[in-house]
Every structure is written in structure tokens, then in C-alpha cells.
Design a protein around this motif. Sequence first.
Motif, mmCIF file in Angstrom:
data_model
loop_
_atom_site.group_PDB
_atom_site.id
_atom_site.type_symbol
_atom_site.label_atom_id
_atom_site.label_comp_id
_atom_site.label_asym_id
_atom_site.label_seq_id
_atom_site.Cartn_x
_atom_site.Cartn_y
_atom_site.Cartn_z
ATOM 1 N N ARG A 86 -1.724 -1.570 -15.783
ATOM 2 C CA ARG A 86 -0.090 -1.745 -14.987
ATOM 3 C C ARG A 86 -0.100 -2.715 -14.359
ATOM 4 O O ARG A 86 1.813 -2.336 -13.820
ATOM 5 N N GLY A 87 -0.528 -3.141 -13.675
ATOM 6 C CA GLY A 87 -0.714 -4.567 -12.739
ATOM 7 C C GLY A 87 -1.101 -4.253 -11.551
ATOM 8 O O GLY A 87 -2.269 -4.245 -11.795
ATOM 9 N N HIS A 159 4.812 -0.314 -0.793
ATOM 10 C CA HIS A 159 5.692 -2.144 -1.449
ATOM 11 C C HIS A 159 5.928 -1.298 -2.991
ATOM 12 O O HIS A 159 5.378 -0.639 -4.087
ATOM 13 N N PRO A 160 6.910 -1.552 -4.016
ATOM 14 C CA PRO A 160 7.514 -0.785 -4.759
ATOM 15 C C PRO A 160 7.575 -1.501 -6.045
ATOM 16 O O PRO A 160 7.333 -1.092 -7.139
ATOM 17 N N ALA A 161 6.462 -2.809 -5.696
ATOM 18 C CA ALA A 161 5.636 -4.251 -7.189
ATOM 19 C C ALA A 161 4.954 -3.308 -6.932
ATOM 20 O O ALA A 161 3.623 -3.321 -7.955
ATOM 21 N N VAL A 162 3.550 -2.716 -5.751
ATOM 22 C CA VAL A 162 2.373 -1.878 -6.363
ATOM 23 C C VAL A 162 2.391 -0.583 -6.908
ATOM 24 O O VAL A 162 3.435 0.292 -7.289
ATOM 25 N N ALA A 163 1.567 -0.851 -8.458
ATOM 26 C CA ALA A 163 1.141 0.019 -9.319
ATOM 27 C C ALA A 163 0.768 1.459 -9.321
ATOM 28 O O ALA A 163 1.355 2.995 -9.899
ATOM 29 N N THR A 173 -4.741 13.830 2.625
ATOM 30 C CA THR A 173 -5.330 12.492 3.256
ATOM 31 C C THR A 173 -4.831 12.146 1.487
ATOM 32 O O THR A 173 -3.180 11.050 1.634
ATOM 33 N N SER A 174 -5.192 12.498 0.118
ATOM 34 C CA SER A 174 -4.304 12.056 -0.962
ATOM 35 C C SER A 174 -3.353 12.896 -1.122
ATOM 36 O O SER A 174 -2.232 11.958 -1.736
ATOM 37 N N GLN A 175 -2.878 14.106 0.184
ATOM 38 C CA GLN A 175 -1.108 14.571 0.180
ATOM 39 C C GLN A 175 -1.162 13.368 0.943
ATOM 40 O O GLN A 175 0.568 13.661 -0.080
ATOM 41 N N ALA A 176 -1.062 13.002 1.434
ATOM 42 C CA ALA A 176 -0.576 12.440 2.672
ATOM 43 C C ALA A 176 -0.342 10.779 1.862
ATOM 44 O O ALA A 176 1.555 10.005 1.549
ATOM 45 N N LEU A 177 -1.111 10.368 1.243
ATOM 46 C CA LEU A 177 -0.581 9.368 -0.316
ATOM 47 C C LEU A 177 0.383 9.700 -1.057
ATOM 48 O O LEU A 177 1.443 8.459 -1.018
ATOM 49 N N ALA A 178 0.260 10.866 -1.428
ATOM 50 C CA ALA A 178 1.325 10.892 -2.745
ATOM 51 C C ALA A 178 3.295 11.296 -2.145
ATOM 52 O O ALA A 178 4.120 10.802 -2.448
ATOM 53 N N ARG A 179 2.749 11.661 -0.676
ATOM 54 C CA ARG A 179 4.284 11.962 -0.404
ATOM 55 C C ARG A 179 5.158 10.713 -0.246
ATOM 56 O O ARG A 179 5.808 10.290 -0.331
ATOM 57 N N GLN A 180 3.753 9.559 0.430
ATOM 58 C CA GLN A 180 4.410 8.175 0.751
ATOM 59 C C GLN A 180 4.964 7.355 -0.366
ATOM 60 O O GLN A 180 6.180 6.716 -0.502
ATOM 61 N N LEU A 181 4.311 7.379 -1.740
ATOM 62 C CA LEU A 181 4.074 7.318 -2.747
ATOM 63 C C LEU A 181 5.420 7.699 -3.302
ATOM 64 O O LEU A 181 6.292 7.007 -4.175
ATOM 65 N N ALA A 189 4.884 5.545 -8.828
ATOM 66 C CA ALA A 189 3.488 4.715 -8.968
ATOM 67 C C ALA A 189 2.798 5.806 -9.211
ATOM 68 O O ALA A 189 3.182 7.076 -9.158
ATOM 69 N N GLN A 190 1.793 5.090 -9.147
ATOM 70 C CA GLN A 190 0.700 6.351 -9.891
ATOM 71 C C GLN A 190 -0.806 7.277 -8.509
ATOM 72 O O GLN A 190 -1.280 5.099 -8.508
ATOM 73 N N LEU A 191 -0.558 7.612 -8.600
ATOM 74 C CA LEU A 191 -2.181 7.980 -7.637
ATOM 75 C C LEU A 191 -3.356 8.699 -8.304
ATOM 76 O O LEU A 191 -3.218 10.138 -9.029
ATOM 77 N N ILE A 192 -4.468 8.036 -8.453
ATOM 78 C CA ILE A 192 -5.100 8.637 -9.293
ATOM 79 C C ILE A 192 -6.384 8.974 -8.008
ATOM 80 O O ILE A 192 -7.053 8.121 -7.910
ATOM 81 N N SER A 193 -7.044 10.084 -7.839
ATOM 82 C CA SER A 193 -7.001 10.827 -6.950
ATOM 83 C C SER A 193 -8.431 11.252 -7.056
ATOM 84 O O SER A 193 -8.605 13.028 -7.283
#
Length: 240
Positions: A86-87, A159-163, A173-181, A189-193
Amino acid sequence: MTTTIQATMQTKIQDMVDTSAASWEGWNGLGYESRSQILERWSEELEPELSAMVSFQCRNAAEHVAETMLMPGPTGETNELYCAGRGSFIVTADAETPLVAVIGQVAAALVTGNTLFVSLPSGFSLSAAELVAQLEKSGCARGVITAIDCDQLADLVSHPAVAGVAYAGKQTTSQALARQLAARDGMLAQLISETDCESLPVIGSPTYSLRFVTERTRTINITAVGGNATLLELGSGESH
């Protein structure tokens, strides 16, 4: 924080993103066999449990995503369905996360053709810089995997270029990352948690590598004027 310091940090982040993106095409273009060989060389330097995890991810990627499938098409045309990275992905974890989980994330993301930013907490059993050194010694080109500081993590996630982000640790922490993405601009973007760091049901799944790829089709027209072949590639992910 002054405006000058902020601007300097943003410039550094952009430089890292640009370097990773420039490295992606060559790494993705190596193919699964060559990438697996590099990762298997890396695994030879690891402890048995970690080496087994690398081999597990490479073996599953070979089974589930490495094969190119021939699709039906009109006479004079060849259509292929294949998987590509994906990048640029971020790999990160909590301090309590076992190293084998991080090794699984790194192996799955790299073997499927992605470049990586790795952020590991202070005091973790292996530093991000040590991980980069190991992989570059085994054959990864510079820029394929980049160690980042913890204070750079939030800017890179946004950053919008991060896949996507591969994370192993706490549910909160997983939930916080999901909200940020979800809040950022640009491509989805994909969150693989992985939040069960004892059993590793996500990282230990035989189809884990599918989370790091996008499907693409390649059409080759062998009936073009003068006998020249024309090629068209279409992907379900962002072009790089």
C-alpha cells in the motif's frame, strides 16, 4: 514551541515521508521472493521464537498474496490480478508489548512490499535504530525502514501520505490512533491493531498479510499496431 521550531519539525517529517515514498517503488518492485530472502537472512540473526515469526509471515504471504492470477479477457489481451504494498506504514507498540509481536508486524508489512517507519518506546527490548540496522545489514535498502522518535509519531500518523499504522498494545491507545487517522485529510488509512498481546490472534492469523496489500490489475494488449505491447495498470489503492 516557536513557529521556527515547528516549521523545522514539519520539514524533517516531510523529508522522511519523501524518502520513504521514493524507496517504496524499488522495494515493492523486488517481488515477494526477493523480499522473503532478505527477511529470512534477517531471521537467521534472531532468537528462535522471533525467527519462527518471520518465517511464518513470509510463508503466509507466499500462500495468500504472492501469486499473480490470470483473468479472462478478449483474444490478444492478457489480464493479471496481483497484490502490491500500500505504501508507507508506521509500526509502533507499547512498552509492555512482546518483541515477537513487533517482529511479526515488521515482517508482514515488509514482505508485502511496504516501507516502514518504526517507533518503539524508551526501554523496549529492541530499539527502532537497532531494528533498522539489522534489516539494512540483511539487505534492505536505506529508506525502506526508518526509525522515528516518539515525539514524531503523532505528526506522521496525521500525515496524509502514510498508508496506515500497525499497532500492538492497549485497546485505549488503539482507539486513540483510530480517531487520529479518521480525522486527518487525504487517503483513507488502515489501522491494523493487535490488542491481545498474549495470544496474538491478529498477528498470528494466516491471512494477516492481506491487511497490508492492495489489489491491482495489469492488462497487456499484444495486438497493438506494429506488434507493440501496451500495458495498463489499475489499483484499488493510492498510486505512488
